[in-house]
Design a protein around this motif. Structure first.
Motif, PDB file in Angstrom:
ATOM      1  N   PRO A  48      -7.207 -38.097  -4.232  1.00 36.56           N
ATOM      2  CA  PRO A  48      -5.886 -38.467  -4.748  1.00 36.56           C
ATOM      3  C   PRO A  48      -4.875 -37.398  -4.361  1.00 36.56           C
ATOM      4  O   PRO A  48      -5.258 -36.261  -4.043  1.00 36.56           O
ATOM      5  N   PRO A  49      -3.601 -37.727  -4.372  1.00 36.80           N
ATOM      6  CA  PRO A  49      -2.593 -36.697  -4.065  1.00 36.80           C
ATOM      7  C   PRO A  49      -2.734 -35.524  -5.044  1.00 36.80           C
ATOM      8  O   PRO A  49      -2.894 -35.721  -6.238  1.00 36.80           O
ATOM      9  N   ILE A  50      -2.698 -34.333  -4.481  1.00 43.27           N
ATOM     10  CA  ILE A  50      -2.796 -33.131  -5.310  1.00 43.27           C
ATOM     11  C   ILE A  50      -1.380 -32.653  -5.584  1.00 43.27           C
ATOM     12  O   ILE A  50      -0.647 -32.326  -4.657  1.00 43.27           O
ATOM     13  N   ARG A  51      -1.004 -32.672  -6.837  1.00 46.45           N
ATOM     14  CA  ARG A  51       0.311 -32.174  -7.172  1.00 46.45           C
ATOM     15  C   ARG A  51       0.215 -31.405  -8.477  1.00 46.45           C
ATOM     16  O   ARG A  51      -0.580 -31.743  -9.343  1.00 46.45           O
ATOM     17  N   PRO A  52       0.997 -30.352  -8.579  1.00 46.29           N
ATOM     18  CA  PRO A  52       0.914 -29.525  -9.788  1.00 46.29           C
ATOM     19  C   PRO A  52       1.474 -30.240 -11.012  1.00 46.29           C
ATOM     20  O   PRO A  52       2.284 -31.154 -10.896  1.00 46.29           O
ATOM     21  N   ILE A  53       0.993 -29.849 -12.152  1.00 45.88           N
ATOM     22  CA  ILE A  53       1.523 -30.333 -13.426  1.00 45.88           C
ATOM     23  C   ILE A  53       2.503 -29.273 -13.906  1.00 45.88           C
ATOM     24  O   ILE A  53       2.122 -28.130 -14.155  1.00 45.88           O
ATOM     25  N   VAL A  54       3.770 -29.638 -14.004  1.00 48.51           N
ATOM     26  CA  VAL A  54       4.814 -28.694 -14.413  1.00 48.51           C
ATOM     27  C   VAL A  54       5.130 -28.935 -15.890  1.00 48.51           C
ATOM     28  O   VAL A  54       5.492 -30.035 -16.278  1.00 48.51           O
ATOM     29  N   THR A  55       4.960 -27.907 -16.689  1.00 50.57           N
ATOM     30  CA  THR A  55       5.271 -27.980 -18.115  1.00 50.57           C
ATOM     31  C   THR A  55       6.437 -27.046 -18.393  1.00 50.57           C
ATOM     32  O   THR A  55       6.338 -25.844 -18.155  1.00 50.57           O
ATOM     33  N   ARG A  56       7.532 -27.593 -18.842  1.00 50.07           N
ATOM     34  CA  ARG A  56       8.669 -26.753 -19.234  1.00 50.07           C
ATOM     35  C   ARG A  56       8.422 -26.281 -20.656  1.00 50.07           C
ATOM     36  O   ARG A  56       8.157 -27.068 -21.551  1.00 50.07           O
ATOM     37  N   VAL A  57       8.479 -24.997 -20.853  1.00 48.18           N
ATOM     38  CA  VAL A  57       8.268 -24.405 -22.173  1.00 48.18           C
ATOM     39  C   VAL A  57       9.624 -23.991 -22.711  1.00 48.18           C
ATOM     40  O   VAL A  57      10.360 -23.252 -22.067  1.00 48.18           O
ATOM     41  N   GLU A  58       9.957 -24.484 -23.883  1.00 47.02           N
ATOM     42  CA  GLU A  58      11.206 -24.124 -24.553  1.00 47.02           C
ATOM     43  C   GLU A  58      10.846 -23.479 -25.890  1.00 47.02           C
ATOM     44  O   GLU A  58      10.253 -24.119 -26.738  1.00 47.02           O
ATOM     45  N   LEU A  59      11.168 -22.223 -26.024  1.00 48.57           N
ATOM     46  CA  LEU A  59      10.867 -21.478 -27.244  1.00 48.57           C
ATOM     47  C   LEU A  59      12.113 -21.442 -28.119  1.00 48.57           C
ATOM     48  O   LEU A  59      13.108 -20.824 -27.759  1.00 48.57           O
ATOM     49  N   TYR A  60      12.050 -22.107 -29.251  1.00 45.18           N
ATOM     50  CA  TYR A  60      13.194 -22.167 -30.159  1.00 45.18           C
ATOM     51  C   TYR A  60      13.144 -21.012 -31.149  1.00 45.18           C
ATOM     52  O   TYR A  60      12.093 -20.457 -31.428  1.00 45.18           O
TER      53      TYR A  60
END
Length: 171
Positions: A48-60
Motif C-alpha cells: 500500500p502507499p506508504i505515507r506518514p501519519i501527521v498528528t498536530r499537537v495543541e497544548l492548551y
C-alpha cells in the motif's frame, strides 16, 4: 500436461477483482450478456502507499486564578516538543544510516521519495540525538559492556595481506 504455476496463489487474498469481457478479442462481438467462466487467475501483490501519519499537537493552558502563574497541558506520551519525528521514522532512519551506511544527504532524499517528507540533514542529525540507541537492539547492560567476550576488533592476518578482515576477541 500444464506446467506448474510459478507462484502459489494466496489462500485468502485481501481483495478479488472479477473482470468480465465486454467484447470478443477476435471479432469485436458484444459478449457481455453471455455466460463467462474464469480463464486465468493470478495474484497481483503490491505494497500500500506508504505515507506518514501527521498528528498536530495543541497544548492548551492559561493563567491560574489561584496563584497567577501560567500553566500548560502535558504533551501526549511519545510526542514531546523537540523533533517532530516519531520513533518509527527515527528508527528507520537510524537503521538505514547505521546498518546500511546511508549518508545524511541520501537519507533526506529517501525520506522525500518514499514518504513525501522534507527532512533536512540537520533535522536527521537532531532526530539521531533524540534516539539514545539508534535501532534499540544494541542496548546492553553497562555491567557487561566491558567483559572480554563483548570487546572485539577486526584485524588482517599478517601471513596473508589479501585476506578479508577477521574478527579477533581481545583477552
Amino acid at each position: 500436461m500444464a506446467p506448474p504455476p510459478l507462484h502459489v496463489l494466496t489462500e485468502a487474498p485481501d481483495k478479488t477483482e472479477r473482470m468480465m469481457a465486454a467484447t470478443c478479442d477476435h471479432c469485436g462481438t458484444d459478449v457481455s450478456s453471455q455466460p463467462q467462466h474464469c480463464r486465468h487467475r493470478y495474484d497481483h501483490i503490491d505494497l500500500p502507499p506508504i505515507r506518514p501519519i501527521v498528528t498536530r499537537v495543541e497544548l492548551y493552558g492559561g493563567r491560574c486564578r489561584g496563584c497567577g502563574k501560567r500553566y500548560r497541558a502535558e504533551a501526549p506520551v511519545g510526542m514531546a516538543p523537540g523533533t517532530p519525528f516519531g520513533p518509527g521514522i527515527r528508527s528507520l532512519l537510524a537503521y538505514l544510516h547505521h546498518s546500511h551506511h546511508v549518508g545524511f544527504e541520501r537519507l533526506s532524499r529517501i525520506a522525500h521519495e518514499l514518504f513525501g517528507l522534507v527532512i533536512s540533514q540537520g533535522a536527521i542529525a537532531n532526530a539521531f540525538r533524540v534516539t539514545a540507541h539508534p535501532v534499540g537492539i544494541w542496548q546492553r547492560d553497562q555491567a557487561t559492556a566491558n567483559l572480554p567476550s563483548t570487546r572485539s576488533r577486526m584485524t588482517r592476518r599478517a601471513d596473508c595481506p589479501d585476506s578479508r578482515a577477521v574478527p579477533v576477541t581481545e583477552r
